[in-house]
Scaffold this motif. Sequence first.
Motif, PDB file in Angstrom:
ATOM      1  N   ARG A 145      11.457   7.840  -1.890  1.00 45.67           N
ATOM      2  CA  ARG A 145      10.834   7.912  -0.564  1.00 45.67           C
ATOM      3  C   ARG A 145      11.593   8.884   0.340  1.00 45.67           C
ATOM      4  O   ARG A 145      10.987   9.688   1.063  1.00 45.67           O
ATOM      5  N   SER A 146      12.921   8.822   0.294  1.00 48.59           N
ATOM      6  CA  SER A 146      13.725   9.748   1.104  1.00 48.59           C
ATOM      7  C   SER A 146      13.521  11.186   0.648  1.00 48.59           C
ATOM      8  O   SER A 146      13.408  12.105   1.473  1.00 48.59           O
ATOM      9  N   LEU A 147      13.474  11.389  -0.663  1.00 52.94           N
ATOM     10  CA  LEU A 147      13.274  12.738  -1.196  1.00 52.94           C
ATOM     11  C   LEU A 147      11.906  13.279  -0.814  1.00 52.94           C
ATOM     12  O   LEU A 147      11.773  14.451  -0.426  1.00 52.94           O
ATOM     13  N   LEU A 148      10.881  12.439  -0.895  1.00 53.52           N
ATOM     14  CA  LEU A 148       9.533  12.883  -0.559  1.00 53.52           C
ATOM     15  C   LEU A 148       9.427  13.258   0.917  1.00 53.52           C
ATOM     16  O   LEU A 148       8.804  14.269   1.270  1.00 53.52           O
ATOM     17  N   ALA A 149      10.041  12.458   1.782  1.00 52.44           N
ATOM     18  CA  ALA A 149      10.015  12.777   3.213  1.00 52.44           C
ATOM     19  C   ALA A 149      10.724  14.100   3.489  1.00 52.44           C
ATOM     20  O   ALA A 149      10.272  14.903   4.322  1.00 52.44           O
ATOM     21  N   GLY A 162       8.756  17.707   4.708  1.00 50.63           N
ATOM     22  CA  GLY A 162       9.183  18.323   5.960  1.00 50.63           C
ATOM     23  C   GLY A 162       9.449  19.808   5.841  1.00 50.63           C
ATOM     24  O   GLY A 162       9.723  20.469   6.856  1.00 50.63           O
ATOM     25  N   ARG A 163       9.390  20.354   4.624  1.00 48.51           N
ATOM     26  CA  ARG A 163       9.595  21.786   4.411  1.00 48.51           C
ATOM     27  C   ARG A 163       8.249  22.506   4.345  1.00 48.51           C
ATOM     28  O   ARG A 163       7.253  21.938   3.912  1.00 48.51           O
ATOM     29  N   LYS A 210       0.834  -1.204   0.000  1.00 51.00           N
ATOM     30  CA  LYS A 210       0.000   0.000   0.000  1.00 51.00           C
ATOM     31  C   LYS A 210       0.870   1.256   0.000  1.00 51.00           C
ATOM     32  O   LYS A 210       0.593   2.226  -0.714  1.00 51.00           O
ATOM     33  N   GLN A 211       1.933   1.237   0.789  1.00 55.46           N
ATOM     34  CA  GLN A 211       2.847   2.380   0.819  1.00 55.46           C
ATOM     35  C   GLN A 211       3.553   2.554  -0.520  1.00 55.46           C
ATOM     36  O   GLN A 211       3.725   3.677  -1.005  1.00 55.46           O
ATOM     37  N   LEU A 212       3.958   1.433  -1.121  1.00 60.23           N
ATOM     38  CA  LEU A 212       4.627   1.506  -2.415  1.00 60.23           C
ATOM     39  C   LEU A 212       3.685   2.029  -3.493  1.00 60.23           C
ATOM     40  O   LEU A 212       4.094   2.812  -4.361  1.00 60.23           O
ATOM     41  N   GLN A 213       2.432   1.617  -3.443  1.00 61.80           N
ATOM     42  CA  GLN A 213       1.454   2.119  -4.413  1.00 61.80           C
ATOM     43  C   GLN A 213       1.278   3.631  -4.275  1.00 61.80           C
ATOM     44  O   GLN A 213       1.232   4.358  -5.274  1.00 61.80           O
ATOM     45  N   LYS A 214       1.200   4.098  -3.041  1.00 58.84           N
ATOM     46  CA  LYS A 214       1.041   5.537  -2.811  1.00 58.84           C
ATOM     47  C   LYS A 214       2.255   6.309  -3.316  1.00 58.84           C
ATOM     48  O   LYS A 214       2.121   7.369  -3.943  1.00 58.84           O
ATOM     49  N   LEU A 215       3.448   5.773  -3.048  1.00 56.60           N
ATOM     50  CA  LEU A 215       4.663   6.429  -3.516  1.00 56.60           C
ATOM     51  C   LEU A 215       4.756   6.385  -5.032  1.00 56.60           C
ATOM     52  O   LEU A 215       5.175   7.356  -5.670  1.00 56.60           O
ATOM     53  N   TYR A 216       4.362   5.271  -5.621  1.00 55.73           N
ATOM     54  CA  TYR A 216       4.464   5.096  -7.069  1.00 55.73           C
ATOM     55  C   TYR A 216       3.569   6.088  -7.813  1.00 55.73           C
ATOM     56  O   TYR A 216       3.924   6.575  -8.889  1.00 55.73           O
ATOM     57  N   LEU A 217       2.403   6.396  -7.253  1.00 56.13           N
ATOM     58  CA  LEU A 217       1.445   7.274  -7.921  1.00 56.13           C
ATOM     59  C   LEU A 217       1.510   8.716  -7.423  1.00 56.13           C
ATOM     60  O   LEU A 217       0.692   9.535  -7.834  1.00 56.13           O
ATOM     61  N   GLN A 254       6.419  21.974  -3.880  1.00 53.21           N
ATOM     62  CA  GLN A 254       6.709  20.591  -3.504  1.00 53.21           C
ATOM     63  C   GLN A 254       6.643  19.664  -4.719  1.00 53.21           C
ATOM     64  O   GLN A 254       7.522  18.821  -4.927  1.00 53.21           O
ATOM     65  N   LYS A 255       5.600  19.848  -5.509  1.00 53.29           N
ATOM     66  CA  LYS A 255       5.436  18.999  -6.690  1.00 53.29           C
ATOM     67  C   LYS A 255       6.549  19.237  -7.701  1.00 53.29           C
ATOM     68  O   LYS A 255       7.101  18.285  -8.266  1.00 53.29           O
ATOM     69  N   LYS A 256       6.888  20.507  -7.939  1.00 53.08           N
ATOM     70  CA  LYS A 256       7.930  20.818  -8.917  1.00 53.08           C
ATOM     71  C   LYS A 256       9.281  20.254  -8.483  1.00 53.08           C
ATOM     72  O   LYS A 256      10.003  19.659  -9.293  1.00 53.08           O
ATOM     73  N   VAL A 257       9.625  20.426  -7.223  1.00 51.68           N
ATOM     74  CA  VAL A 257      10.918  19.936  -6.741  1.00 51.68           C
ATOM     75  C   VAL A 257      10.973  18.413  -6.835  1.00 51.68           C
ATOM     76  O   VAL A 257      11.980  17.834  -7.267  1.00 51.68           O
ATOM     77  N   TYR A 258       9.890  17.752  -6.466  1.00 56.34           N
ATOM     78  CA  TYR A 258       9.870  16.285  -6.462  1.00 56.34           C
ATOM     79  C   TYR A 258       9.934  15.725  -7.883  1.00 56.34           C
ATOM     80  O   TYR A 258      10.797  14.891  -8.200  1.00 56.34           O
ATOM     81  N   THR A 259       9.032  16.172  -8.740  1.00 55.32           N
ATOM     82  CA  THR A 259       8.945  15.589 -10.085  1.00 55.32           C
ATOM     83  C   THR A 259      10.168  15.933 -10.935  1.00 55.32           C
ATOM     84  O   THR A 259      10.709  15.068 -11.633  1.00 55.32           O
ATOM     85  N   GLU A 260      10.618  17.174 -10.868  1.00 51.23           N
ATOM     86  CA  GLU A 260      11.759  17.555 -11.703  1.00 51.23           C
ATOM     87  C   GLU A 260      13.053  16.929 -11.205  1.00 51.23           C
ATOM     88  O   GLU A 260      13.927  16.594 -12.005  1.00 51.23           O
TER      89      GLU A 260
END
Length: 512
Positions: A314-318, A322-323, A249-256, A330-336
């Motif tokens: 997962r580490s990047l998302l956490a 936290g910011r 379930k956690q992997l699915q959430k992270l994947y999407l 958040q979305k731009k930093v994560y996806t790019e």
Amino acid sequence: MELCADCDIRRSVEVPAPRTQGYWRVCERSREIMDFSDEVLLLIVGYLDPYSLLRTGATCYTMHRICSTDSLWAKHCTVVFGSGFRSSDTCYSPKEAFKLLFIWRKVYRSLPYNKYLQDLLFSGTTPKEYWLRWLTLEEVIPLPPIQLADHEIEDIWGIGKDLLDEKHKVTDESLEETEKLVYKYEWKELNKLALGYHGSLINMQELVLQHVSGECHEELEGLFKQYMVCRYQWLFSYWLFGLSRPVAKQLQKLYLWWKSYDKRKVSNWGAANCDIQYIASLHPITLDYLNGILANGEEHVGIRNVENFFSMSRSLLAWILGRRWGRFKQKKVYTETLDEVYKLLKLELHVTLVTHERFWTLAKILSSRVCRLEETAGNYVNWKIIGALPCYRMYLTSGDPLHLYQMKGFLFRKRLINDWLLQEGNMWVRQLLPDCIYQLLEYETTIHEAELHGDTYVAYLSRLIWLYLHSGHQLYMEATKGFILEFAYASFKSQMLENGHIVPLLGFYQPF
């Protein structure tokens, strides 16, 4: 040209020019690989790996004969399996022994994610040769506990009844009536017992080859072909869906996370009718894995690359969550960051294993660059505008501050165009311009390269604005102003003529 009878390879023939004395001609054939003796060819192909050796042997009859030499395959058997398997030891040649052991190892190691093999082994009517081949796996893939009669254990593994431990004996009333002695062993215990009885893994492998001599291996080869076709899909599905329910379930959430996807196709996540190809296409790394591109096609190394990539995600998302950032940042930093990490490591991922530490080190550098781009833009509107610029991606890749200055200049010049249009003296221009022209001059409008082609007024103005924004030459700015004023005056003149009025001359305007 001359045709080689052995291998059907055409050879070039060099014909020197005629001599002035004697008028004779000498034909000399150029040296090629097939001109060498068998001994020399044997030395050459001795440097090939097993896969390349098989492919070379498929080129012609001569190379097939040389590449099937026992000494070559005995060397590969020794390197991979620890024994040369000479023909005197088993009924198989070293090449045949290598083929069988290689297929067994590949097919049986796929058991955790090979549903067909699971049904075959645990259906209750498993042929004994399938259990016998487990002796060649060195406990790599452990079986569930095995419950067999003592004579079956002796028949399959060659372990004497006197070596079976009484503590593993199964006590059951139904078995007492049949007077059968049934033992239940863990796979590791049974493998250790067989290893101690036969002395070494090599002896066990030779025992297996002797037991299966004369058998037809069509079913095994069919399993191997099925494995070669479906291995990436099987292992990817096992990694994505085969974990425990909370972890999956956690992997699915992270994947999407922050992905645009078809909810209808994702609704049957993990089900038998799940669209694996579509789910893999949501990330470039999983799509490349499903196509067999990662790690030179090694499915286990490739899936470890995928695991390390999403572990870094997962580490990047956490770290991002936290910011105290807005959702857009958040979305731009994560996806790019994820996109650029994969682009920079793509060549490495296609060849070898990339560790989590390597992913994370690069992710920290790229995420800081994305944040620097946000600071350069100043606000989210500007960030969206510069996101389509070539220098935006170039800065993410190189980190050169020069690209930041280019983006700042781009935004400054874009603001100049918009401010000029909004001047009080240009109110009549704004009223006369059509929407398609006016939108090009607005600050938020992004001009794409596809809009630069054509002979229309919109394409011409787009080219002028594009050249000014990217070069900064004032000549293009003046040309843009002149075109806008000329276009507005032409619209004004057309309206006056339609109404039957005399068109006044605008003294302040000089046509461009």
